[in-house]
Design a protein around this motif. Structure first.
Motif, PDB file in Angstrom:
ATOM      1  N   ILE A   1       0.837  -1.202   0.000  1.00  0.00           N
ATOM      2  CA  ILE A   1       0.000   0.000   0.000  1.00  0.00           C
ATOM      3  C   ILE A   1       0.869   1.248   0.000  1.00  0.00           C
ATOM      4  O   ILE A   1       0.639   2.188  -0.764  1.00  0.00           O
ATOM      5  N   SER A   2       1.886   1.270   0.853  1.00  0.00           N
ATOM      6  CA  SER A   2       2.752   2.438   0.964  1.00  0.00           C
ATOM      7  C   SER A   2       3.476   2.735  -0.342  1.00  0.00           C
ATOM      8  O   SER A   2       3.492   3.874  -0.815  1.00  0.00           O
ATOM      9  N   ARG A   3       4.072   1.720  -0.924  1.00  0.00           N
ATOM     10  CA  ARG A   3       4.822   1.933  -2.172  1.00  0.00           C
ATOM     11  C   ARG A   3       3.894   2.122  -3.361  1.00  0.00           C
ATOM     12  O   ARG A   3       4.178   2.926  -4.248  1.00  0.00           O
ATOM     13  N   GLY A   4       2.799   1.389  -3.378  1.00  0.00           N
ATOM     14  CA  GLY A   4       1.864   1.493  -4.496  1.00  0.00           C
ATOM     15  C   GLY A   4       1.200   2.851  -4.592  1.00  0.00           C
ATOM     16  O   GLY A   4       0.963   3.370  -5.682  1.00  0.00           O
ATOM     17  N   LEU A   5       0.890   3.442  -3.443  1.00  0.00           N
ATOM     18  CA  LEU A   5       0.243   4.753  -3.427  1.00  0.00           C
ATOM     19  C   LEU A   5       1.229   5.895  -3.254  1.00  0.00           C
ATOM     20  O   LEU A   5       0.832   7.063  -3.231  1.00  0.00           O
ATOM     21  N   GLY A   6       2.512   5.563  -3.081  1.00  0.00           N
ATOM     22  CA  GLY A   6       3.534   6.601  -2.915  1.00  0.00           C
ATOM     23  C   GLY A   6       3.377   7.391  -1.627  1.00  0.00           C
ATOM     24  O   GLY A   6       3.630   8.592  -1.598  1.00  0.00           O
ATOM     25  N   LEU A   7       2.967   6.728  -0.563  1.00  0.00           N
ATOM     26  CA  LEU A   7       2.751   7.406   0.720  1.00  0.00           C
ATOM     27  C   LEU A   7       4.074   7.639   1.438  1.00  0.00           C
ATOM     28  O   LEU A   7       5.054   6.922   1.227  1.00  0.00           O
ATOM     29  N   ILE A   8       4.091   8.631   2.324  1.00  0.00           N
ATOM     30  CA  ILE A   8       5.301   8.884   3.102  1.00  0.00           C
ATOM     31  C   ILE A   8       5.318   8.050   4.382  1.00  0.00           C
ATOM     32  O   ILE A   8       6.336   7.978   5.048  1.00  0.00           O
TER      33      ILE A   8
ATOM     34  N   ILE B   1       1.793   1.078   8.337  1.00  0.00           N
ATOM     35  CA  ILE B   1       0.466   0.823   7.751  1.00  0.00           C
ATOM     36  C   ILE B   1       0.040  -0.605   8.061  1.00  0.00           C
ATOM     37  O   ILE B   1      -1.116  -0.862   8.424  1.00  0.00           O
ATOM     38  N   GLY B   2       0.976  -1.545   7.933  1.00  0.00           N
ATOM     39  CA  GLY B   2       0.670  -2.936   8.249  1.00  0.00           C
ATOM     40  C   GLY B   2       0.252  -3.124   9.696  1.00  0.00           C
ATOM     41  O   GLY B   2      -0.672  -3.892   9.990  1.00  0.00           O
ATOM     42  N   MET B   3       0.914  -2.412  10.623  1.00  0.00           N
ATOM     43  CA  MET B   3       0.538  -2.525  12.033  1.00  0.00           C
ATOM     44  C   MET B   3      -0.858  -1.978  12.282  1.00  0.00           C
ATOM     45  O   MET B   3      -1.619  -2.540  13.072  1.00  0.00           O
ATOM     46  N   VAL B   4      -1.198  -0.873  11.607  1.00  0.00           N
ATOM     47  CA  VAL B   4      -2.545  -0.304  11.769  1.00  0.00           C
ATOM     48  C   VAL B   4      -3.587  -1.281  11.233  1.00  0.00           C
ATOM     49  O   VAL B   4      -4.634  -1.502  11.864  1.00  0.00           O
ATOM     50  N   LEU B   5      -3.298  -1.882  10.082  1.00  0.00           N
ATOM     51  CA  LEU B   5      -4.218  -2.876   9.531  1.00  0.00           C
ATOM     52  C   LEU B   5      -4.321  -4.097  10.450  1.00  0.00           C
ATOM     53  O   LEU B   5      -5.410  -4.649  10.650  1.00  0.00           O
ATOM     54  N   LEU B   6      -3.196  -4.509  11.015  1.00  0.00           N
ATOM     55  CA  LEU B   6      -3.193  -5.641  11.948  1.00  0.00           C
ATOM     56  C   LEU B   6      -4.010  -5.308  13.196  1.00  0.00           C
ATOM     57  O   LEU B   6      -4.757  -6.154  13.694  1.00  0.00           O
ATOM     58  N   LEU B   7      -3.881  -4.077  13.688  1.00  0.00           N
ATOM     59  CA  LEU B   7      -4.681  -3.654  14.836  1.00  0.00           C
ATOM     60  C   LEU B   7      -6.165  -3.728  14.514  1.00  0.00           C
ATOM     61  O   LEU B   7      -6.964  -4.224  15.316  1.00  0.00           O
ATOM     62  N   GLY B   8      -6.542  -3.248  13.324  1.00  0.00           N
ATOM     63  CA  GLY B   8      -7.940  -3.335  12.914  1.00  0.00           C
ATOM     64  C   GLY B   8      -8.418  -4.779  12.827  1.00  0.00           C
ATOM     65  O   GLY B   8      -9.537  -5.105  13.231  1.00  0.00           O
ATOM     66  N   PHE B   9      -7.540  -5.646  12.320  1.00  0.00           N
ATOM     67  CA  PHE B   9      -7.868  -7.073  12.249  1.00  0.00           C
ATOM     68  C   PHE B   9      -8.066  -7.660  13.639  1.00  0.00           C
ATOM     69  O   PHE B   9      -8.998  -8.428  13.872  1.00  0.00           O
TER      70      PHE B   9
END
Length: 116
Positions: free
Chosen positions: A18-25, A31-39
């Motif tokens: 997600i970070s590289r695909g969308l060019g996020l800083i 991002i993975g940790m936030v998604l893991l927290l949501g999971f």
């Protein structure tokens, strides 16, 4: 345990993608940790199942500092030549970070009406 490690790494990979695909800083692992927290919030049973593996990883976290120690030993000559400026930069940046953190805390506390 392998499934749990694969789950953790899959979320890190998803975050990187997600970070590289969308060019996020924002770094991919964050991002993975936030998604893991949501999971984990959506599935508390999964969080309970992965907890022992995560605690095992955390108990051996000091092994990740070995490369930093090797880097320091590998550049001892540079550290000897520029040791004083490096030490001053470390001390100054630490003091500055603490001061800025305190000022931001005080400012936000006043802004939100909290006690200081």
């Amino acid at each position: 345990m392998i499934v749990h490690l694969a789950t953790l790494l899959a979320f890190q990979l998803l975050g990187e993608t997600i970070s590289r695909g969308l060019g996020l800083i924002v770094p991919g692992p964050v991002i993975g940790m936030v998604l893991l927290l949501g999971f984990f919030i959506a599935s508390p049973r999964a969080a309970a199942a992965i907890q022992p593996t995560a605690l095992g990883l955390l108990s051996h976290l000091s092994l990740l500092f070995v490369p930093a120690g090797v880097g320091i030993v590998g550049h001892l000559d540079q550290l000897g030549a520029d040791g004083v400026p490096i030490l001053l930069a470390l001390l100054g940046s630490t003091a500055l970070a603490i001061a800025v953190g305190a000022l931001v805390f005080v400012g936000l506390s006043r802004l939100t009406g909290g006690a200081t």
